[in-house]
Motif scaffolding. Structure first.
Motif, PDB file in Angstrom:
ATOM      1  N   ARG A 203       0.831  -1.210   0.000  1.00  0.00           N
ATOM      2  CA  ARG A 203       0.000   0.000   0.000  1.00  0.00           C
ATOM      3  C   ARG A 203       0.861   1.253   0.000  1.00  0.00           C
ATOM      4  O   ARG A 203       0.574   2.222  -0.719  1.00  0.00           O
ATOM      5  CB  ARG A 203      -0.917  -0.043   1.222  1.00  0.00           C
ATOM      6  N   ARG A 204       1.932   1.253   0.770  1.00  0.00           N
ATOM      7  CA  ARG A 204       2.818   2.413   0.806  1.00  0.00           C
ATOM      8  C   ARG A 204       3.474   2.654  -0.553  1.00  0.00           C
ATOM      9  O   ARG A 204       3.617   3.789  -0.997  1.00  0.00           O
ATOM     10  CB  ARG A 204       3.882   2.232   1.892  1.00  0.00           C
ATOM     11  N   VAL A 205       3.886   1.575  -1.210  1.00  0.00           N
ATOM     12  CA  VAL A 205       4.508   1.713  -2.525  1.00  0.00           C
ATOM     13  C   VAL A 205       3.513   2.294  -3.525  1.00  0.00           C
ATOM     14  O   VAL A 205       3.850   3.191  -4.309  1.00  0.00           O
ATOM     15  CB  VAL A 205       5.048   0.358  -3.022  1.00  0.00           C
ATOM     16  N   ILE A 206       2.281   1.795  -3.496  1.00  0.00           N
ATOM     17  CA  ILE A 206       1.245   2.293  -4.409  1.00  0.00           C
ATOM     18  C   ILE A 206       1.010   3.778  -4.186  1.00  0.00           C
ATOM     19  O   ILE A 206       0.987   4.580  -5.142  1.00  0.00           O
ATOM     20  CB  ILE A 206      -0.064   1.509  -4.216  1.00  0.00           C
TER      21      ILE A 206
ATOM     22  N   ARG B 266      -8.966   3.771  -2.871  1.00  0.00           N
ATOM     23  CA  ARG B 266     -10.243   4.005  -2.186  1.00  0.00           C
ATOM     24  C   ARG B 266     -10.049   3.923  -0.668  1.00  0.00           C
ATOM     25  O   ARG B 266     -10.603   4.740   0.091  1.00  0.00           O
ATOM     26  CB  ARG B 266     -11.268   2.971  -2.663  1.00  0.00           C
ATOM     27  N   TRP B 267      -9.252   2.941  -0.232  1.00  0.00           N
ATOM     28  CA  TRP B 267      -8.965   2.814   1.207  1.00  0.00           C
ATOM     29  C   TRP B 267      -8.281   4.080   1.725  1.00  0.00           C
ATOM     30  O   TRP B 267      -8.622   4.601   2.788  1.00  0.00           O
ATOM     31  CB  TRP B 267      -8.081   1.594   1.434  1.00  0.00           C
ATOM     32  N   ALA B 268      -7.292   4.566   0.963  1.00  0.00           N
ATOM     33  CA  ALA B 268      -6.549   5.757   1.394  1.00  0.00           C
ATOM     34  C   ALA B 268      -7.453   6.990   1.403  1.00  0.00           C
ATOM     35  O   ALA B 268      -7.351   7.841   2.298  1.00  0.00           O
ATOM     36  CB  ALA B 268      -5.348   5.979   0.467  1.00  0.00           C
ATOM     37  N   ALA B 269      -8.340   7.100   0.412  1.00  0.00           N
ATOM     38  CA  ALA B 269      -9.241   8.254   0.353  1.00  0.00           C
ATOM     39  C   ALA B 269     -10.156   8.287   1.572  1.00  0.00           C
ATOM     40  O   ALA B 269     -10.414   9.353   2.147  1.00  0.00           O
ATOM     41  CB  ALA B 269     -10.068   8.207  -0.937  1.00  0.00           C
ATOM     42  N   GLU B 270     -10.640   7.117   1.986  1.00  0.00           N
ATOM     43  CA  GLU B 270     -11.489   7.044   3.183  1.00  0.00           C
ATOM     44  C   GLU B 270     -10.690   7.356   4.442  1.00  0.00           C
ATOM     45  O   GLU B 270     -11.178   8.029   5.349  1.00  0.00           O
ATOM     46  CB  GLU B 270     -12.119   5.654   3.272  1.00  0.00           C
ATOM     47  N   LEU B 271      -9.449   6.870   4.499  1.00  0.00           N
ATOM     48  CA  LEU B 271      -8.614   7.097   5.679  1.00  0.00           C
ATOM     49  C   LEU B 271      -8.308   8.581   5.862  1.00  0.00           C
ATOM     50  O   LEU B 271      -8.385   9.114   6.983  1.00  0.00           O
ATOM     51  CB  LEU B 271      -7.312   6.306   5.558  1.00  0.00           C
ATOM     52  N   PHE B 272      -7.968   9.263   4.756  1.00  0.00           N
ATOM     53  CA  PHE B 272      -7.558  10.672   4.844  1.00  0.00           C
ATOM     54  C   PHE B 272      -8.721  11.634   4.633  1.00  0.00           C
ATOM     55  O   PHE B 272      -8.563  12.849   4.760  1.00  0.00           O
ATOM     56  CB  PHE B 272      -6.464  10.967   3.814  1.00  0.00           C
ATOM     57  N   GLY B 273      -9.897  11.107   4.266  1.00  0.00           N
ATOM     58  CA  GLY B 273     -11.058  11.967   4.081  1.00  0.00           C
ATOM     59  C   GLY B 273     -10.939  12.887   2.884  1.00  0.00           C
ATOM     60  O   GLY B 273     -11.430  14.030   2.917  1.00  0.00           O
ATOM     61  N   SER B 274     -10.332  12.423   1.821  1.00  0.00           N
ATOM     62  CA  SER B 274     -10.144  13.262   0.631  1.00  0.00           C
ATOM     63  C   SER B 274     -11.283  13.042  -0.354  1.00  0.00           C
ATOM     64  O   SER B 274     -11.900  11.980  -0.402  1.00  0.00           O
ATOM     65  CB  SER B 274      -8.807  12.942  -0.034  1.00  0.00           C
ATOM     66  N   ARG B 275     -11.546  14.070  -1.194  1.00  0.00           N
ATOM     67  CA  ARG B 275     -12.600  13.983  -2.184  1.00  0.00           C
ATOM     68  C   ARG B 275     -12.066  13.971  -3.609  1.00  0.00           C
ATOM     69  O   ARG B 275     -12.849  13.884  -4.551  1.00  0.00           O
ATOM     70  CB  ARG B 275     -13.573  15.148  -2.006  1.00  0.00           C
ATOM     71  N   SER B 276     -10.765  14.057  -3.771  1.00  0.00           N
ATOM     72  CA  SER B 276     -10.174  14.030  -5.110  1.00  0.00           C
ATOM     73  C   SER B 276      -8.774  13.433  -5.029  1.00  0.00           C
ATOM     74  O   SER B 276      -8.168  13.365  -3.949  1.00  0.00           O
ATOM     75  CB  SER B 276     -10.095  15.437  -5.708  1.00  0.00           C
TER      76      SER B 276
ATOM     77  N   GLN C  15      -6.228  16.091  -3.889  1.00  0.00           N
ATOM     78  CA  GLN C  15      -6.283  16.333  -2.452  1.00  0.00           C
ATOM     79  C   GLN C  15      -5.662  15.171  -1.683  1.00  0.00           C
ATOM     80  O   GLN C  15      -4.949  15.377  -0.697  1.00  0.00           O
ATOM     81  CB  GLN C  15      -7.725  16.541  -2.001  1.00  0.00           C
ATOM     82  N   LEU C  16      -5.913  13.942  -2.153  1.00  0.00           N
ATOM     83  CA  LEU C  16      -5.334  12.775  -1.495  1.00  0.00           C
ATOM     84  C   LEU C  16      -3.819  12.810  -1.562  1.00  0.00           C
ATOM     85  O   LEU C  16      -3.137  12.545  -0.561  1.00  0.00           O
ATOM     86  CB  LEU C  16      -5.861  11.488  -2.154  1.00  0.00           C
ATOM     87  N   ALA C  17      -3.270  13.145  -2.736  1.00  0.00           N
ATOM     88  CA  ALA C  17      -1.813  13.225  -2.880  1.00  0.00           C
ATOM     89  C   ALA C  17      -1.240  14.285  -1.937  1.00  0.00           C
ATOM     90  O   ALA C  17      -0.202  14.077  -1.308  1.00  0.00           O
ATOM     91  CB  ALA C  17      -1.445  13.540  -4.333  1.00  0.00           C
ATOM     92  N   TYR C  18      -1.935  15.416  -1.818  1.00  0.00           N
ATOM     93  CA  TYR C  18      -1.476  16.488  -0.940  1.00  0.00           C
ATOM     94  C   TYR C  18      -1.494  16.042   0.525  1.00  0.00           C
ATOM     95  O   TYR C  18      -0.531  16.251   1.267  1.00  0.00           O
ATOM     96  CB  TYR C  18      -2.361  17.725  -1.120  1.00  0.00           C
TER      97      TYR C  18
END
Length: 256
Positions: A195-198, A227-237, A240-243
């Motif tokens: 997951r970290r590599v991805i 999708r898992w990371a977006a839910e964890l960080f609460g991002s909508r794009s 934003q997730l990369a940031y």
């Protein structure tokens, strides 16, 4: 007519001298005939035949790095007979795969046979190129500038082969041993590493398709991790997730 013939003879002599001088310079630049120590093998069939001959000629040690995740069943079946034959001859065999093969049953079945016969297999989360080294005398690597499946380099220069062996040993020390095959699911620790590599590739601007190709997994699996990371960080794009990931210490947090 005699004068014309003499002029042509003189021109031919000058041409021969020029060619001889150019040839000497060319050979000097390649170490006086050492250019044959790096050969280009072109064509999928020629590459397959050359690798097969090298493995059959191997007598002491076979080192391989196989990126790209799970391998096709037909390739695994073909490789299994050859690799088991090498191990039976007393050849020490070590192979490095990416973590994603731990959830690919055909490759796991192949690996189980290899490990039971005495070979060693480890997996790594990093992206690396294909490498095959036979008896530390000849190495096969892809040409980065050409199509991987159609062009390979057979390297027999002792110094270059030693360098490639060093790279393999360094990678081997960081890889995780694969000794048991209880299920087709990645252990939690290795799931975190994948997951970290991805996410690291995503932060660096790679698309899901590019990440999947580099790690040898399906685009759907990459999307699930996103999708898992977006839910964890609460991002909508994705931006934003990369940031948010780059701002956090998530990619630097290595589990104990």
């Amino acid at each position: 007519m005699e004068r014309a013939i003499e002029e042509k003879r003189n021109a031919l002599a000058a041409m021969r001298a020029a060619v001889a001088q150019a040839q000497e310079i060319y050979l000097d630049s390649y170490g006086k005939g050492e250019s044959h120590l790096i050969r280009v093998v072109q064509g999928a069939n020629a590459i397959s035949a050359t690798l097969s001959a090298a493995v059959h000629a191997c007598r002491e040690e076979l080192l391989t790095a196989q990126p790209g995740g799970g391998r096709p069943q037909e390739l695994l079946d073909k490789a299994l007979a050859s690799d088991l034959g090498a191990i039976e001859r007393g050849v020490s065999q070590r192979t490095i795969y990416q973590h994603t093969i731990r959830s690919h049953q055909p490759t796991l079945t192949y690996v189980e046979h290899i490990v039971q016969a005495g070979g060693e297999v480890r997996t790594l989360d990093e992206v690396f190129d294909r490498l095959i080294i036979c008896d530390r005398k000849v190495a096969f690597i892809p040409d980065p500038g050409l199509e991987r499946s159609e062009t390979a380099l057979a390297v027999e220069h002792p110094g270059v082969v030693r360098y490639l062996v060093g790279l393999f040993e360094h990678t081997w020390q960081r890889a995780s041993p694969l000794r048991s095959f209880p299920s087709t699911r990645l252990p939690p620790l290795l799931t975190d590493e994948v997951r970290r590599v991805i996410l690291r590739h995503m932060v660096n601007g790679h698309t899901d398709e590019a990440i999947a190709a580099r790690l040898g997994m399906s685009t759907r699996s990459v999307a699930n991790h996103m999708r898992w990371a977006a839910e964890l960080f609460g991002s909508r794009s994705r931006a934003q997730l990369a940031y948010l990931i780059a701002k956090s210490d998530f990619l630097d947090d290595v589990p104990e």
